[in-house]
Design an enzyme around this catalytic site. Structure first.
Site, PDB file in Angstrom:
ATOM      1  N   CYS A  79      11.773  -8.753  22.962  1.00 24.47           N
ATOM      2  CA  CYS A  79      10.773  -9.388  23.822  1.00 24.47           C
ATOM      3  C   CYS A  79      11.019 -10.891  23.922  1.00 24.47           C
ATOM      4  O   CYS A  79      11.464 -11.516  22.968  1.00 24.47           O
ATOM      5  CB  CYS A  79       9.366  -9.186  23.251  1.00 24.47           C
ATOM      6  SG  CYS A  79       8.638  -7.625  23.666  1.00 24.47           S
ATOM      7  N   HIS A  80      10.696 -11.429  25.093  1.00 28.65           N
ATOM      8  CA  HIS A  80      10.813 -12.864  25.295  1.00 28.65           C
ATOM      9  C   HIS A  80       9.533 -13.557  24.850  1.00 28.65           C
ATOM     10  O   HIS A  80       8.450 -12.973  24.875  1.00 28.65           O
ATOM     11  CB  HIS A  80      11.045 -13.160  26.781  1.00 28.65           C
ATOM     12  CG  HIS A  80      12.359 -12.670  27.275  1.00 28.65           C
ATOM     13  ND1 HIS A  80      12.545 -11.381  27.701  1.00 28.65           N
ATOM     14  CD2 HIS A  80      13.553 -13.289  27.384  1.00 28.65           C
ATOM     15  CE1 HIS A  80      13.812 -11.220  28.065  1.00 28.65           C
ATOM     16  NE2 HIS A  80      14.444 -12.369  27.888  1.00 28.65           N
ATOM     17  N   MET A 116       3.722  -5.806  26.943  1.00 28.49           N
ATOM     18  CA  MET A 116       3.908  -5.632  25.495  1.00 28.49           C
ATOM     19  C   MET A 116       2.853  -6.427  24.724  1.00 28.49           C
ATOM     20  O   MET A 116       2.386  -5.979  23.674  1.00 28.49           O
ATOM     21  CB  MET A 116       5.321  -6.056  25.071  1.00 28.49           C
ATOM     22  CG  MET A 116       6.415  -5.164  25.641  1.00 28.49           C
ATOM     23  SD  MET A 116       6.151  -3.390  25.356  1.00 28.49           S
ATOM     24  CE  MET A 116       6.104  -3.336  23.580  1.00 28.49           C
ATOM     25  N   GLU A 117       2.462  -7.568  25.245  1.00 30.38           N
ATOM     26  CA  GLU A 117       1.435  -8.379  24.596  1.00 30.38           C
ATOM     27  C   GLU A 117       0.080  -7.657  24.649  1.00 30.38           C
ATOM     28  O   GLU A 117      -0.671  -7.663  23.672  1.00 30.38           O
ATOM     29  CB  GLU A 117       1.348  -9.755  25.264  1.00 30.38           C
ATOM     30  CG  GLU A 117       2.501 -10.688  24.924  1.00 30.38           C
ATOM     31  CD  GLU A 117       3.843 -10.331  25.568  1.00 30.38           C
ATOM     32  OE1 GLU A 117       3.892  -9.455  26.463  1.00 30.38           O
ATOM     33  OE2 GLU A 117       4.846 -10.942  25.178  1.00 30.38           O
ATOM     34  N   ASP A 131      -7.991  -1.114   8.679  1.00 32.12           N
ATOM     35  CA  ASP A 131      -7.863  -1.849   7.418  1.00 32.12           C
ATOM     36  C   ASP A 131      -9.228  -2.237   6.862  1.00 32.12           C
ATOM     37  O   ASP A 131      -9.474  -2.100   5.669  1.00 32.12           O
ATOM     38  CB  ASP A 131      -7.001  -3.095   7.616  1.00 32.12           C
ATOM     39  CG  ASP A 131      -6.897  -3.912   6.342  1.00 32.12           C
ATOM     40  OD1 ASP A 131      -6.439  -3.361   5.318  1.00 32.12           O
ATOM     41  OD2 ASP A 131      -7.295  -5.096   6.355  1.00 32.12           O
TER      42      ASP A 131
END
Length: 160
Positions: A79-80, A116-117, A131
Site C-alpha cells: 500500500c502507498h 484499504m484504509e 480485545d
C-alpha cells in the site's frame, strides 16, 4: 477473475512489487467499509452502560480505527502512503442480531484509492471491541468485513 499477468502488484517475473503511481493525477478519493461483531446480549448491555472494565469500548474502538486507517501503509506491504483528509467511524448496536456494526468512511486527495484504509479502520475497530470484551467471553465472532463503495480514480465501486 483477472489472469496473473493482469495483477499490477506482480512484475513480469511473478514477483511482488509496489505499483508506480507517480504518473497518476491526484483527485478526491472516498471509500466506505462495513463490518460486524457478534456479542452476547449481556456484553452489549455492558457496552451500552459503559460498564466494561477496560473503559468506553466504542470510544476506544473508534480511536483505534482512526489510528489504523492512518497506518494502513505501514501494515499492508504494497500500500502507498496516502494523504488522508477525513476518517469517520460510526457504530450501530443491532439488538435483534446481538451484534455491533461498524461503518467507516475515508477520504483523501491523492493519486490512489482509500479502500484499504476504510477496510483496515473497520477491521481494527472490531478487533478492539473484541480485545476490550474478551475477559467476558471468547465466543465473539468478527465478520464479515467488506467494502461498500469507492469513488475517484478510474474505477468506482458500489457493493451490490
Amino acid at each position: 477473475m483477472k489472469k496473473d499477468s493482469d495483477f499490477t502488484h506482480i512484475d513480469s517475473s511473478g514477483k511482488a512489487r509496489m505499483v508506480d503511481i507517480s504518473g497518476k493525477k491526484d483527485s478526491t478519493r472516498t471509500a466506505e467499509a462495513i463490518g460486524t461483531i457478534k456479542l452476547d446480549k449481556d456484553i452489549i448491555k455492558k457496552i451500552r452502560d459503559n460498564d466494561i472494565g477496560k473503559g468506553d469500548v466504542l470510544a476506544v474502538a473508534k480511536i483505534a480505527g482512526i489510528s489504523a486507517a492512518k497506518k494502513t501503509w505501514e501494515l499492508i506491504p504494497l500500500c502507498h502512503q496516502i494523504r488522508l483528509k477525513r476518517i469517520d467511524i460510526d457504530f450501530n448496536i443491532l439488538d435483534g442480531e446481538e451484534s455491533i456494526e461498524v461503518k467507516t468512511r475515508v477520504s483523501a486527495y491523492d493519486s490512489t484509492g482509500v479502500e484499504m484504509e476504510a477496510i483496515t479502520a473497520a477491521s481494527v475497530s472490531l478487533i478492539t471491541i473484541y480485545d476490550m470484551c474478551k475477559a467476558l467471553s471468547k465466543d465473539m465472532q468478527i465478520g464479515p468485513v467488506c467494502l461498500l463503495s469507492k469513488t475517484g480514480g478510474k474505477s468506482g465501486y458500489i457493493k451490490k
